[in-house]
Design an enzyme around this catalytic site. Structure first.
Site, PDB file in Angstrom:
ATOM      1  N   THR A 140       0.829  -1.207   0.000  1.00 41.13           N
ATOM      2  CA  THR A 140       0.000   0.000   0.000  1.00 41.13           C
ATOM      3  C   THR A 140       0.866   1.260   0.000  1.00 41.13           C
ATOM      4  O   THR A 140       2.033   1.203   0.364  1.00 41.13           O
ATOM      5  CB  THR A 140      -0.830  -0.053   1.298  1.00 41.13           C
ATOM      6  OG1 THR A 140      -1.716  -1.134   1.195  1.00 41.13           O
ATOM      7  CG2 THR A 140      -1.558   1.210   1.626  1.00 41.13           C
ATOM      8  N   ARG A 196     -14.033  -7.509  -0.639  1.00 38.40           N
ATOM      9  CA  ARG A 196     -13.312  -7.355   0.632  1.00 38.40           C
ATOM     10  C   ARG A 196     -12.798  -5.913   0.769  1.00 38.40           C
ATOM     11  O   ARG A 196     -12.239  -5.343  -0.164  1.00 38.40           O
ATOM     12  CB  ARG A 196     -12.150  -8.336   0.681  1.00 38.40           C
ATOM     13  CG  ARG A 196     -11.285  -8.225   1.944  1.00 38.40           C
ATOM     14  CD  ARG A 196     -10.071  -7.353   1.733  1.00 38.40           C
ATOM     15  NE  ARG A 196      -9.154  -7.379   2.869  1.00 38.40           N
ATOM     16  CZ  ARG A 196      -8.106  -6.582   2.990  1.00 38.40           C
ATOM     17  NH1 ARG A 196      -7.813  -5.724   2.036  1.00 38.40           N
ATOM     18  NH2 ARG A 196      -7.331  -6.630   4.048  1.00 38.40           N
ATOM     19  N   VAL A 197     -12.986  -5.323   1.916  1.00 34.84           N
ATOM     20  CA  VAL A 197     -12.482  -3.970   2.169  1.00 34.84           C
ATOM     21  C   VAL A 197     -11.491  -4.061   3.329  1.00 34.84           C
ATOM     22  O   VAL A 197     -11.772  -4.706   4.342  1.00 34.84           O
ATOM     23  CB  VAL A 197     -13.637  -3.007   2.520  1.00 34.84           C
ATOM     24  CG1 VAL A 197     -13.097  -1.640   2.919  1.00 34.84           C
ATOM     25  CG2 VAL A 197     -14.593  -2.868   1.335  1.00 34.84           C
ATOM     26  N   GLY A 198     -10.340  -3.423   3.154  1.00 31.58           N
ATOM     27  CA  GLY A 198      -9.309  -3.470   4.192  1.00 31.58           C
ATOM     28  C   GLY A 198      -9.362  -2.266   5.112  1.00 31.58           C
ATOM     29  O   GLY A 198     -10.380  -1.585   5.224  1.00 31.58           O
ATOM     30  N   ASP A 199      -8.239  -2.009   5.756  1.00 33.67           N
ATOM     31  CA  ASP A 199      -8.161  -0.912   6.726  1.00 33.67           C
ATOM     32  C   ASP A 199      -7.921   0.448   6.073  1.00 33.67           C
ATOM     33  O   ASP A 199      -8.208   1.485   6.677  1.00 33.67           O
ATOM     34  CB  ASP A 199      -7.015  -1.173   7.707  1.00 33.67           C
ATOM     35  CG  ASP A 199      -5.673  -1.262   6.972  1.00 33.67           C
ATOM     36  OD1 ASP A 199      -5.597  -1.992   5.951  1.00 33.67           O
ATOM     37  OD2 ASP A 199      -4.714  -0.601   7.392  1.00 33.67           O
ATOM     38  N   THR A 202       0.243   0.193   6.907  1.00 39.49           N
ATOM     39  CA  THR A 202       0.283  -0.800   5.830  1.00 39.49           C
ATOM     40  C   THR A 202       0.531  -2.173   6.438  1.00 39.49           C
ATOM     41  O   THR A 202       1.292  -2.313   7.386  1.00 39.49           O
ATOM     42  CB  THR A 202       1.385  -0.482   4.799  1.00 39.49           C
ATOM     43  OG1 THR A 202       1.466  -1.582   3.885  1.00 39.49           O
ATOM     44  CG2 THR A 202       2.745  -0.247   5.428  1.00 39.49           C
ATOM     45  N   GLY A 203      -0.138  -3.164   5.899  1.00 43.75           N
ATOM     46  CA  GLY A 203       0.012  -4.516   6.432  1.00 43.75           C
ATOM     47  C   GLY A 203      -1.316  -5.235   6.367  1.00 43.75           C
ATOM     48  O   GLY A 203      -2.180  -4.889   5.559  1.00 43.75           O
ATOM     49  N   GLY A 247      -4.677  -5.708   6.814  1.00 44.55           N
ATOM     50  CA  GLY A 247      -5.731  -4.773   7.166  1.00 44.55           C
ATOM     51  C   GLY A 247      -6.707  -5.265   8.211  1.00 44.55           C
ATOM     52  O   GLY A 247      -7.204  -4.481   9.032  1.00 44.55           O
TER      53      GLY A 247
HETATM   54  N1  ASP Z   1      -3.491  -2.737   4.554  1.00 45.44           N
HETATM   55  C1  ASP Z   1      -3.869  -3.074   3.216  1.00 45.44           C
HETATM   56  C2  ASP Z   1      -5.097  -3.920   3.237  1.00 45.44           C
HETATM   57  O1  ASP Z   1      -5.211  -4.789   4.067  1.00 45.44           O
HETATM   58  C3  ASP Z   1      -2.813  -3.765   2.457  1.00 45.44           C
HETATM   59  C4  ASP Z   1      -1.438  -3.138   2.522  1.00 45.44           C
HETATM   60  O2  ASP Z   1      -1.117  -2.393   3.421  1.00 45.44           O
HETATM   61  O3  ASP Z   1      -0.646  -3.368   1.633  1.00 45.44           O
HETATM   62  O4  ASP Z   1      -5.930  -3.741   2.391  1.00 45.44           O
END
Ligand code: ASP
Length: 342
Positions: free
Chosen positions: A208, A236-239, A259-260, A262
């Site tokens: 991200t 799917r929706v992340g953070d 980032t990581g 989510g």
């Molecule tokens: N945090 C993001 C998600 O889970 C992915 C990412 O940080 O690369 O959608």
């Protein structure tokens, strides 16, 4: 307890503290960015490293050019993120990863610390720069988060640039998802679906992009943009578009972009938790960010990192993965880009 044992325990505690704050906070930062968490160093070719560093530098320059002219933190955040969204090197915009169905679905959010205004879009497929759509939601609607078709209709009406989904296709991401699908096929008989997803994610670092800034007026802003997790389920929706999870800014406290994984950032309300630790426990930004990244996310099994900037320009970027692409500019224009610990 013997004195010797006590001494060794104290030494261990001290070592743990040293490891966690291996990177001391940097002062006088006005803009910082991340390009996502990174897998093992060996997986990054010299060519890609060069391209990643060059694009991160361009993103920092674009944001700094605004701040230097007394511009707004919010503008600097948007400008820096747009550069990374337009680059194929990051998992956002042009370089976004594919879903399980082979589509691109992007999430983004932006927040300004002076008004606590915030905007976000989720699961968008044709908006060239989701961060600008997030900003439009903040400034031109009474809502915070628009998703899917609604967000796209809104962005189109507002005159934001839309593209054919084919624009987001890149050879690198296509090869990546092919490998994941192949692996999934092979594992289908021996592992259940949940386990095979976990293996996929280990192969694929996230990537991200995010930016945080502090302007001359003392205003903080934060933004995050992503294609989400590779091979994610449809819808799917992340953070990243969730205010308080992947993005947060509050004047006088901090601006954060994460980032990581989510799902962990959402459940631990990671970005806001850093602000809360600073506000209610009076922790300095580096301790608050490290507590969330190591003691909360990592302890629960969540991989990732954050960039965090306090109201005085003190910057921290802890991560619990092999690396995290990150960079910053100081008030006097010094640019630094780092990908791993060394
Ligand atoms: N945090 C993001 C998600 O889970 C992915 C990412 O940080 O690369 O959608």
């Amino acid at each position: 307890m013997t004195q010797g044992l006590l001494m060794s325990m104290m030494l261990l505690v001290a070592m743990a503290v040293v490891c966690r704050s291996a990177e001391p906070p940097v002062k006088d930062v006005v803009l910082a960015i991340h390009g996502g968490t990174a897998g093992p160093k060996e997986s990054l070719t010299p060519e890609r490293e060069k391209a990643v560093r060059a694009d991160m530098k361009r993103a920092l320059e674009a944001g700094y050019a605004i701040l230097e002219r007394d511009g707004k933190a919010l503008d600097a955040v948007e400008a820096a993120i747009r550069v990374m969204e337009d680059s194929p090197e990051f998992n956002a915009g042009k370089g976004a990863v594919f879903t399980h169905e082979g589509q691109v679905e992007m999430d983004a959010s932006i927040m300004e610390g002076n008004t606590r205004g915030a905007g976000a879009v989720a699961s968008v497929t044709v908006i060239k720069n989701p961060i600008s759509a997030a900003r439009a939601v903040m400034e031109r609607t009474k809502h915070v988060l628009l998703s899917g078709r609604g967000a796209e209709v809104f962005a189109t009406k507002e005159g934001l640039e839309t593209v054919d989904p084919a624009y987001f296709w890149t050879e690198r991401r296509w090869q990546q998802i092919q490998k994941v699908w192949e692996q999934e096929k092979q594992q289908a008989e021996s592992l259940d679906r949940k386990n095979s997803a976990a293996v996929d994610q280990e192969r694929e670092p996230w990537g991200t992009v995010g930016a945080i800034a502090l302007d001359n007026a003392g205003d903080l802003a934060a933004g995050t943009s992503t294609g989400g997790r590779s091979n994610k389920m449809y819808g799917r929706v992340g953070d990243s578009p969730i205010i308080g999870a992947g993005t947060f800014a509050e004047n006088g406290v901090c601006a954060v972009s994460g980032t990581g994984e989510g799902e962990y950032f959402i459940r631990f309300v990671a970005a806001y938790d850093i602000a809360a630790l600073m506000k209610y426990k009076n922790l300095p930004v580096e301790s608050a960010a490290a507590e969330v990244v190591f003691d909360k996310l990592k302890a629960a099994g969540g991989e990732g990192g954050v960039i965090a900037l306090d109201a005085e320009g003190r910057f921290a970027a802890p991560y619990n993965t092999p690396g995290m692409y990150r960079g910053y500019v100081t008030r006097d224009g010094q640019i630094e880009v780092r990908l791993y610990a060394d």
